[in-house]
Scaffold this motif. Structure first.
Motif, PDB file in Angstrom:
ATOM      1  N   TYR A  97      -0.352  -2.182   7.636  1.00 45.40           N
ATOM      2  CA  TYR A  97       0.714  -2.852   7.813  1.00 45.40           C
ATOM      3  C   TYR A  97      -0.068  -4.219   8.317  1.00 45.40           C
ATOM      4  CZ  TYR A  97       4.144   0.940   6.512  1.00 45.40           C
ATOM      5  OH  TYR A  97       4.858   1.410   6.155  1.00 45.40           O
ATOM      6  N   ALA A  98      -0.290  -3.668   9.658  1.00 41.44           N
ATOM      7  CA  ALA A  98      -1.191  -5.765  10.466  1.00 41.44           C
ATOM      8  C   ALA A  98      -1.786  -6.326   9.623  1.00 41.44           C
ATOM      9  CB  ALA A  98      -1.636  -4.929  11.667  1.00 41.44           C
ATOM     10  N   MET A  99      -3.009  -5.339   8.502  1.00 42.77           N
ATOM     11  CA  MET A  99      -3.692  -6.097   8.612  1.00 42.77           C
ATOM     12  C   MET A  99      -3.016  -7.159   7.011  1.00 42.77           C
ATOM     13  SD  MET A  99      -7.303  -3.768   6.845  1.00 42.77           S
ATOM     14  CE  MET A  99      -6.382  -3.271   5.185  1.00 42.77           C
ATOM     15  N   ILE A 100      -2.335  -6.199   5.847  1.00 50.13           N
ATOM     16  CA  ILE A 100      -1.160  -7.462   5.320  1.00 50.13           C
ATOM     17  C   ILE A 100      -0.523  -8.864   5.843  1.00 50.13           C
ATOM     18  CG2 ILE A 100       0.368  -7.532   3.681  1.00 50.13           C
ATOM     19  CD1 ILE A 100      -0.644  -4.354   2.887  1.00 50.13           C
ATOM     20  N   LEU A 101       0.626  -8.749   7.386  1.00 51.86           N
ATOM     21  CA  LEU A 101       1.346  -9.261   7.563  1.00 51.86           C
ATOM     22  C   LEU A 101       0.348 -10.768   8.571  1.00 51.86           C
ATOM     23  CD1 LEU A 101       3.228  -7.183   9.219  1.00 51.86           C
ATOM     24  CD2 LEU A 101       3.984  -8.277   8.179  1.00 51.86           C
ATOM     25  N   ALA A 102      -0.934 -10.304   9.176  1.00 53.64           N
ATOM     26  CA  ALA A 102      -2.152 -10.727   9.082  1.00 53.64           C
ATOM     27  C   ALA A 102      -2.993 -11.688   7.776  1.00 53.64           C
ATOM     28  CB  ALA A 102      -3.654 -10.389   9.654  1.00 53.64           C
ATOM     29  N   PRO A 113      -4.676  -3.389  -6.312  1.00 57.04           N
ATOM     30  CA  PRO A 113      -4.877  -2.448  -6.969  1.00 57.04           C
ATOM     31  C   PRO A 113      -3.586  -1.162  -7.170  1.00 57.04           C
ATOM     32  CG  PRO A 113      -7.017  -1.862  -5.804  1.00 57.04           C
ATOM     33  CD  PRO A 113      -5.735  -2.650  -4.873  1.00 57.04           C
ATOM     34  N   ARG A 114      -3.697  -1.464  -8.487  1.00 54.81           N
ATOM     35  CA  ARG A 114      -2.485  -0.574  -8.933  1.00 54.81           C
ATOM     36  C   ARG A 114      -1.974   0.442  -8.228  1.00 54.81           C
ATOM     37  NH1 ARG A 114       2.458  -2.639 -11.734  1.00 54.81           N
ATOM     38  NH2 ARG A 114       3.899  -1.130 -11.932  1.00 54.81           N
ATOM     39  N   ASN A 115      -2.872   1.275  -7.750  1.00 58.68           N
ATOM     40  CA  ASN A 115      -2.984   2.691  -7.635  1.00 58.68           C
ATOM     41  C   ASN A 115      -3.024   2.276  -6.325  1.00 58.68           C
ATOM     42  OD1 ASN A 115      -5.610   1.857  -7.627  1.00 58.68           O
ATOM     43  ND2 ASN A 115      -6.203   3.571  -7.098  1.00 58.68           N
ATOM     44  N   ALA A 116      -2.511   1.667  -5.404  1.00 55.03           N
ATOM     45  CA  ALA A 116      -2.892   1.149  -4.015  1.00 55.03           C
ATOM     46  C   ALA A 116      -2.306   2.416  -3.136  1.00 55.03           C
ATOM     47  CB  ALA A 116      -1.909   0.065  -3.712  1.00 55.03           C
ATOM     48  N   HIS A 117      -1.669   3.269  -2.007  1.00 53.24           N
ATOM     49  CA  HIS A 117      -1.222   4.423  -1.420  1.00 53.24           C
ATOM     50  C   HIS A 117       0.012   3.503  -0.722  1.00 53.24           C
ATOM     51  CE1 HIS A 117      -0.380   6.027   1.957  1.00 53.24           C
ATOM     52  NE2 HIS A 117      -1.159   7.104   1.461  1.00 53.24           N
ATOM     53  N   ARG A 118       0.818   4.002  -0.603  1.00 53.39           N
ATOM     54  CA  ARG A 118       2.271   3.389  -0.564  1.00 53.39           C
ATOM     55  C   ARG A 118       1.790   2.755   0.831  1.00 53.39           C
ATOM     56  NH1 ARG A 118       4.965   9.058   0.522  1.00 53.39           N
ATOM     57  NH2 ARG A 118       3.850  10.211   2.774  1.00 53.39           N
ATOM     58  N   SER A 119       1.269   3.158   1.732  1.00 52.26           N
ATOM     59  CA  SER A 119       1.278   2.222   2.651  1.00 52.26           C
ATOM     60  C   SER A 119       1.060   0.518   2.865  1.00 52.26           C
ATOM     61  CB  SER A 119      -0.095   2.525   3.744  1.00 52.26           C
ATOM     62  OG  SER A 119      -1.337   2.474   3.476  1.00 52.26           O
ATOM     63  N   ILE A 120      -0.085   0.257   1.755  1.00 48.75           N
ATOM     64  CA  ILE A 120      -0.165  -1.110   1.298  1.00 48.75           C
ATOM     65  C   ILE A 120       1.417  -1.218   0.497  1.00 48.75           C
ATOM     66  CG2 ILE A 120      -0.935  -2.074  -0.646  1.00 48.75           C
ATOM     67  CD1 ILE A 120      -3.265  -0.180  -0.249  1.00 48.75           C
TER      68      ILE A 120
END
Length: 489
Positions: A97-102, A113-120
């Motif tokens: 979460y923090a990585m993406i928000l940053a 990727p299309r098979n991204a974990h639900r956290s992504i």
């Protein structure tokens, strides 16, 4: 005083506080175990409960560290070759979460990727970013989604030059790694950030028989599940970053946003000690795990009806390298599905797998395993193969996995807009043309067929219904029977 990897600054500070026999008029309410009910106190132990402490001057500030937590994080950064490392105690989910928000904000693109974990997907929803999906390679014999190729990444980057970053899963749950160094180089040529979901790779740094770790491949930021493979407590993870493309103060702010203001010190100290253990014994422990896993794989492949893929798969599409400590056993040759085999092992042999999918079982060999455990595992699999094999027609399932995958649906809204907008439930069979407000994924291979914000097509409906007829497992929608689906109203 110069810190050494033999030091555990956080543990030392906590032990000093307890040794001073301070009278606690602070949280937590059980007051070092004195108020804990004996049913739990007798299990956890008074010594452990005494370390369940709160934020105070000598124990540092988790969100603005200046003392023992700062020192412990700096030691982790030294060990992993990062400019900065941060403790995370709500799992790698919080770190992602923090990585993406940053990196990506509302309306900005991020390539995943299309098979991204639900956290992504969760991080993208929180950020309000727009996901640009890449299709991973699929091994139809195993029924597994593998990695994305450098060519797929490059094509996607060229089509979306305004994207803020590219997020790569490496290695995946089954230990499959991509050509990360090549991917990092080509993404950096386009001045984008490389984020890596390295949840399954906190041990990669400690053996040259393992895939390269994200930081050594040049990635800008990664999140690792220190609890999955090495010796920290569950939910304990690390986020590592390099300065430059990552604004470190902004990343710190996002970590504060996604983590508790009341950190559990027992979890924090487990990260400190796990780091020390890997610094002192990591190579020896990981090499032993690899040797045990390789022996296990070799023995399993002698059992009729079972197959455990390994280095022979390297070079296949989406498989650049492999972590051998992830032991994936394909059981369809026994006429069993993965969940059937999982239940047999659990109830007949007292062995619990990490996960099962339609065709496969996954076993993790870690620093906590010895020869005794892997010998018992192989013996159980051998006995199961002799006693429980049956005749089963997998042809329909294989036809489904080999069926043409639907064309990627049109993204109309961001996942955040779709999730938080006005929604309603409609019959799935009559949802063509509507905008989906949830995820629909089938296992195998674990690639979402449709995500929030994407337009449902008749092709998607037909494909999902075919997979359901075969008995394949659907994950994500509120109505797991998929008779209805949530759409934007």
């Amino acid at each position: 005083m110069r810190l050494r990897q033999t030091d555990t600054p956080l543990l030392a500070a906590m032990q000093h506080y307890v040794k001073e026999e301070v009278i606690p008029f602070h949280t937590p309410g059980h007051k070092q175990g004195k108020g804990m009910h004996h049913a739990l106190e007798s299990i956890i132990g008074r010594g452990t409960l005494a370390l369940d402490l709160a934020l105070m001057e000598e124990l540092d500030d988790f969100h603005e560290p200046y003392g023992c937590i700062k020192d412990a994080q700096e030691l982790a950064a030294q060990l992993y070759g990062a400019d900065h490392s941060f403790f995370v105690i709500n799992g790698t989910t919080g770190g992602i979460y923090a990585m993406i928000l940053a990196v990506a904000g509302p309306g900005e693109k991020i390539i995943v990727p299309r098979n991204a974990h639900r956290s992504i997907i969760g991080g993208i929803i929180l950020s309000g970013a727009i996901p640009i999906f890449m299709q991973p390679e699929v091994d139809n014999d195993l029924g597994l989604a593998m990695g994305v190729t450098p060519e797929t990444v490059e094509n996607t980057v060229l089509q979306h030059p305004d994207a803020k970053g590219v997020l790569i899963i490496n290695p995946n749950y089954y230990g499959v790694a991509v050509d990360l160094k090549k991917i990092v180089n080509l993404v950096h040529k386009h001045n984008m950030v490389v984020l890596v979901d390295e949840a399954h790779g906190p041990h990669l740094r400690f053996s040259n028989r393992l895939p390269i770790q994200a930081l050594d491949a040049g990635a800008d930021i990664c999140a690792q599940s220190t609890h999955k493979i090495i010796g920290a407590l569950t939910q304990c993870s690390l986020v590592h970053c390099r300065e430059g493309r990552i604004r470190v103060p902004h990343l710190k702010a996002m970590l504060q946003l996604t983590q508790s203001t009341s950190p559990n010190y027992i979890m924090l100290v487990s990260l400190d000690v796990a780091r020390m253990q890997m610094a002192l014994e990591g190579p020896k422990l990981i090499e032993r795990s690899i040797d045990l896993a390789n022996w296990t794989r070799q023995e399993i492949n002698k059992i009729p009806g079972l197959y455990c893929f390994g280095s022979e798969k390297k070079g296949d599409p989406g498989i650049f390298d492999l972590d051998p400590t992830k032991v994936t056993v394909t059981v369809k040759g026994l006429g069993l599905t993965g969940p059937e085999a999982e239940r047999i092992l659990r109830h007949q042999y007292k062995i619990q797998v990490e996960l099962s999918d339609l065709y496969n079982l996954l076993f993790l060999i870690t620093l906590g395993d010895r020869e005794q455990e892997v010998h018992l595992l192989v013996a159980a699999l051998r006995d199961m193969a002799e006693k429980y094999a049956k005749s089963y027609d997998f042809s329909l399932l294989e036809r489904c996995i080999n069926a043409p995958y639907p064309v990627a649906p049109q993204g109309v809204l961001s996942p955040r807009e779709a999730l938080f907008g006005n929604t309603c439930m409609v019959p799935f069979a009559h949802s063509a043309g509507m905008i989906c407000a949830e995820i629909v994924t089938f296992y195998p291979p674990g690639i979402p067929v449709v995500c929030p914000g994407e337009r449902i097509t008749q092709e998607i409906i037909d494909y999902c219904q075919l997979l359901q007829q075969s008995g394949m497992h659907v994950s994500g929608p509120e109505d797991y029977t998929l008779k209805t689906i949530k759409v934007v109203d």
